[in-house]
Scaffold this active site. Structure first.
Site, PDB file in Angstrom:
ATOM      1  N   ARG A  11       0.859  -1.173   0.000  1.00 58.39           N
ATOM      2  CA  ARG A  11       0.000   0.000   0.000  1.00 58.39           C
ATOM      3  C   ARG A  11       0.904   1.234   0.000  1.00 58.39           C
ATOM      4  O   ARG A  11       2.120   1.136   0.117  1.00 58.39           O
ATOM      5  CB  ARG A  11      -0.937   0.019   1.214  1.00 58.39           C
ATOM      6  CG  ARG A  11      -0.220  -0.349   2.505  1.00 58.39           C
ATOM      7  CD  ARG A  11      -0.691   0.358   3.691  1.00 58.39           C
ATOM      8  NE  ARG A  11      -0.412   1.776   3.603  1.00 58.39           N
ATOM      9  CZ  ARG A  11       0.802   2.312   3.777  1.00 58.39           C
ATOM     10  NH1 ARG A  11       1.870   1.585   4.047  1.00 58.39           N
ATOM     11  NH2 ARG A  11       0.969   3.644   3.673  1.00 58.39           N
TER      12      ARG A  11
ATOM     13  N   ALA B 236       0.718   5.190  -2.102  1.00 58.15           N
ATOM     14  CA  ALA B 236       0.528   5.532  -3.514  1.00 58.15           C
ATOM     15  C   ALA B 236       1.749   5.175  -4.372  1.00 58.15           C
ATOM     16  O   ALA B 236       1.601   4.480  -5.385  1.00 58.15           O
ATOM     17  CB  ALA B 236       0.161   7.017  -3.628  1.00 58.15           C
TER      18      ALA B 236
ATOM     19  N   ARG C  33      -7.595  -0.233  -6.918  1.00 62.97           N
ATOM     20  CA  ARG C  33      -7.821   0.887  -5.998  1.00 62.97           C
ATOM     21  C   ARG C  33      -7.914   2.176  -6.807  1.00 62.97           C
ATOM     22  O   ARG C  33      -7.029   2.487  -7.594  1.00 62.97           O
ATOM     23  CB  ARG C  33      -6.687   0.959  -4.951  1.00 62.97           C
ATOM     24  CG  ARG C  33      -6.571  -0.356  -4.146  1.00 62.97           C
ATOM     25  CD  ARG C  33      -5.806  -0.161  -2.864  1.00 62.97           C
ATOM     26  NE  ARG C  33      -6.524   0.724  -1.967  1.00 62.97           N
ATOM     27  CZ  ARG C  33      -5.964   1.337  -0.922  1.00 62.97           C
ATOM     28  NH1 ARG C  33      -4.690   1.147  -0.668  1.00 62.97           N
ATOM     29  NH2 ARG C  33      -6.684   2.134  -0.148  1.00 62.97           N
TER      30      ARG C  33
ATOM     31  N   ASP D 203      -2.176  10.839  -1.861  1.00 66.38           N
ATOM     32  CA  ASP D 203      -2.503   9.788  -2.818  1.00 66.38           C
ATOM     33  C   ASP D 203      -2.783  10.354  -4.198  1.00 66.38           C
ATOM     34  O   ASP D 203      -2.600   9.678  -5.203  1.00 66.38           O
ATOM     35  CB  ASP D 203      -3.678   8.956  -2.316  1.00 66.38           C
ATOM     36  CG  ASP D 203      -3.240   8.100  -1.147  1.00 66.38           C
ATOM     37  OD1 ASP D 203      -3.195   8.622  -0.014  1.00 66.38           O
ATOM     38  OD2 ASP D 203      -2.881   6.929  -1.369  1.00 66.38           O
TER      39      ASP D 203
ATOM     40  N   ASN E 204      -5.807  12.417   0.391  1.00 66.62           N
ATOM     41  CA  ASN E 204      -4.871  11.626   1.194  1.00 66.62           C
ATOM     42  C   ASN E 204      -5.678  10.828   2.215  1.00 66.62           C
ATOM     43  O   ASN E 204      -6.894  11.013   2.364  1.00 66.62           O
ATOM     44  CB  ASN E 204      -3.838  12.539   1.877  1.00 66.62           C
ATOM     45  CG  ASN E 204      -2.697  11.753   2.503  1.00 66.62           C
ATOM     46  OD1 ASN E 204      -2.167  10.833   1.875  1.00 66.62           O
ATOM     47  ND2 ASN E 204      -2.327  12.070   3.725  1.00 66.62           N
TER      48      ASN E 204
END
Lengths: 323, 323
Positions: free
Chosen positions: A50, A52, A92, A238, A248
């Site tokens: 995980r 970004a 995602r 992100d 974010n």
């Protein structure tokens, strides 16, 4: 490029993506070997990897793995890459780095001189992305560290370190760089409910790095700010829209509001791959909502009434006040 | 006075204080029978009973139990009450109701016509405090419900219901009263880390009462406010200083800042026993800091690196902007 073995949670050997499983930290340091697109998709979706930038690199590795598999089976590489891109983009939605990395892989494949060279070219692209991430992290960390006062007391949210970028870290990279210069008095790490990346991952990283830190519930940030014991907040991102809006980790926005109220500098640290000039404002960034059991259950521990309705947005949006 | 059996978590029979153990909810509905001062002290300290008004009533019951025990053993009641007062005051420092109830008990004892009547008088005082709490809760709940719009979407923090007051509830009483008038569209209940009173207790109460509700991580409050889906925030208080400063469950202050930023009404609901005119400002209210394992461990689940340093304040301070 220096890759300290102590914190290298993402390793690419041109065929297999090895990931330190972030769902098991800090209790267990278990490695996942992803050697199919499906395994990479699973790792991203379940958040074994995980952050970004790290999911961008993982997605590129997924593309390289797909190209090599098609190549070795004698199948056409184009359709295999289209399928892999589709699967990876569906994991995602919020972080733009994932889409950006998939596009870079498609472009790399399209410009390869001949099909037999695509798999190798994509494999080298992954290595290049990791090196670029190291360079970006080190550069932004040095710039950010210079913004902090000496003996800084800094709040950070979620995890933005080596685990999140596969390299040196962004917001946590700034803290790490400042610590290497002897300038960090205390890092306040929030839990980052619901997935507790602060408590689980950032505390683990700072322990490994020897940076002084204190774990604090998210809800206590404003009280710490009011007490005068905080000099700065540093967070990652992100996705940053063209107008500067920052998507974010959920909770960032509340921190930003409280920091503004108390006149405490609030820094967002991100590489260029996180900036999305094609998205005009934060309103156009899709905000992922995750499942209710992330909130209802912690590990094996049910914390509420079963089947209670839950709202669980993974990200929120902050807008720079002077933009 | 109506005491619906469905939600009467604190029962006093003049000899024994029966408490629905709040550390076991919502998984188990286990009752604790406290029939010594020490058992009452233990129940308050471990938060088997919690909430400013409820711990006030429990403390008064502890005083009554101490008086009866001394009386039955033929011991002097004055020293027994002084000892009980000392033990009870030492349990939790922030909520003023506890001190207020101990003082009412000492005053009641001092004004009893003769020693043999003290235990009975204190027993009846506990009943009176419960009745007063019912009257205060119902009155403030009706007043508060009238402040909410029709089909209100309301955020609440921690637990301020029957479990917290031993009666109808304060902030949650307002929600309950509005629901009885058909005016609640949705209650957003935050988790209230670290002890999760929202997830554990408020969700349980609202489920029992049939009020529509959604559990949300604390960190998502500001994002919900920004989305335009929230009409009001209602919270309780553990102590209100003479200048209006409000000490309440940690996280209240961040909610207040975010609500102000979004122009969302923010209501603090408390009975008069929570207002402390002898404390001029919030700065003079002692803020309890609780142990690190409340943060490090959830149930049986360790969520971070063992022995990580933790800052765990139980309350924070909010100041009305226009005061």
């Amino acid at each position: 490029m220096s890759h300290p073995a102590a914190l290298q949670p993402l390793v690419w050997d041109q065929r297999v993506l090895s990931l330190l499983d972030q769902t098991d930290l800090p209790q267990r340091e278990r490695w996942v070997q992803a050697d199919t697109v499906e395994a990479v998709v699973h790792a991203i979706r379940t958040m074994q990897v995980r952050g970004a930038p790290a999911i961008g690199i993982a997605a590129a590795a997924g593309m390289a793995i797909a190209a090599r598999a098609a190549s070795e089976r004698g199948e056409a590489i184009g359709p295999a890459l289209d399928r892999a891109a589709h699967l990876l983009r569906g994991t995602r939605p919020t972080a733009v780095n994932l889409r950006w990395a998939v596009e870079r892989a498609l472009h790399e494949a399209a410009t390869a001189p001949e099909p037999a060279e695509v798999a190798g070219a994509l494999g080298r692209l992954v290595t290049r992305l990791i090196d670029e991430q190291w360079a970006a992290d080190r550069a932004l960390s040095a710039l950010g560290a210079a913004l902090l006062p000496d003996q800084a007391r800094v709040w950070t949210h979620c995890n933005t370190g080596a685990l999140a970028t596969g390299a040196y870290g962004t917001a946590l990279g700034i803290i790490r760089a400042a610590h290497e210069r002897g300038r960090i008095a205390m890092v306040y790490v929030d839990e980052s409910r619901p997935r507790l990346q602060g408590a689980r991952l950032t505390v683990w990283e700072l322990t490994r790095l020897g940076v002084p830190h204190t774990l604090v519930p998210d809800v206590a940030a404003a009280a710490l700010m009011a007490s005068g014991r905080l000099d700065a907040v540093v967070v990652g991102a992100d996705r940053v829209a063209a107008n500067g809006d920052v998507a974010n980790k959920i909770g960032t926005y509340a921190l930003a509001l409280a920091a503004r109220h108390h006149g405490i500098p609030f820094y967002v640290a991100a590489p260029c791959s996180t900036i999305d000039l094609r998205t005009p404002t934060g309103g156009a960034i899709p905000i992922e909502e995750r499942g209710p059991d992330e909130v209802r259950v912690i590990g094996q521990e049910a914390i509420t009434v079963p089947d209670v309705a839950v709202w669980n947005p993974a990200f929120d949006m902050s807008r720079p006040p002077s933009w």
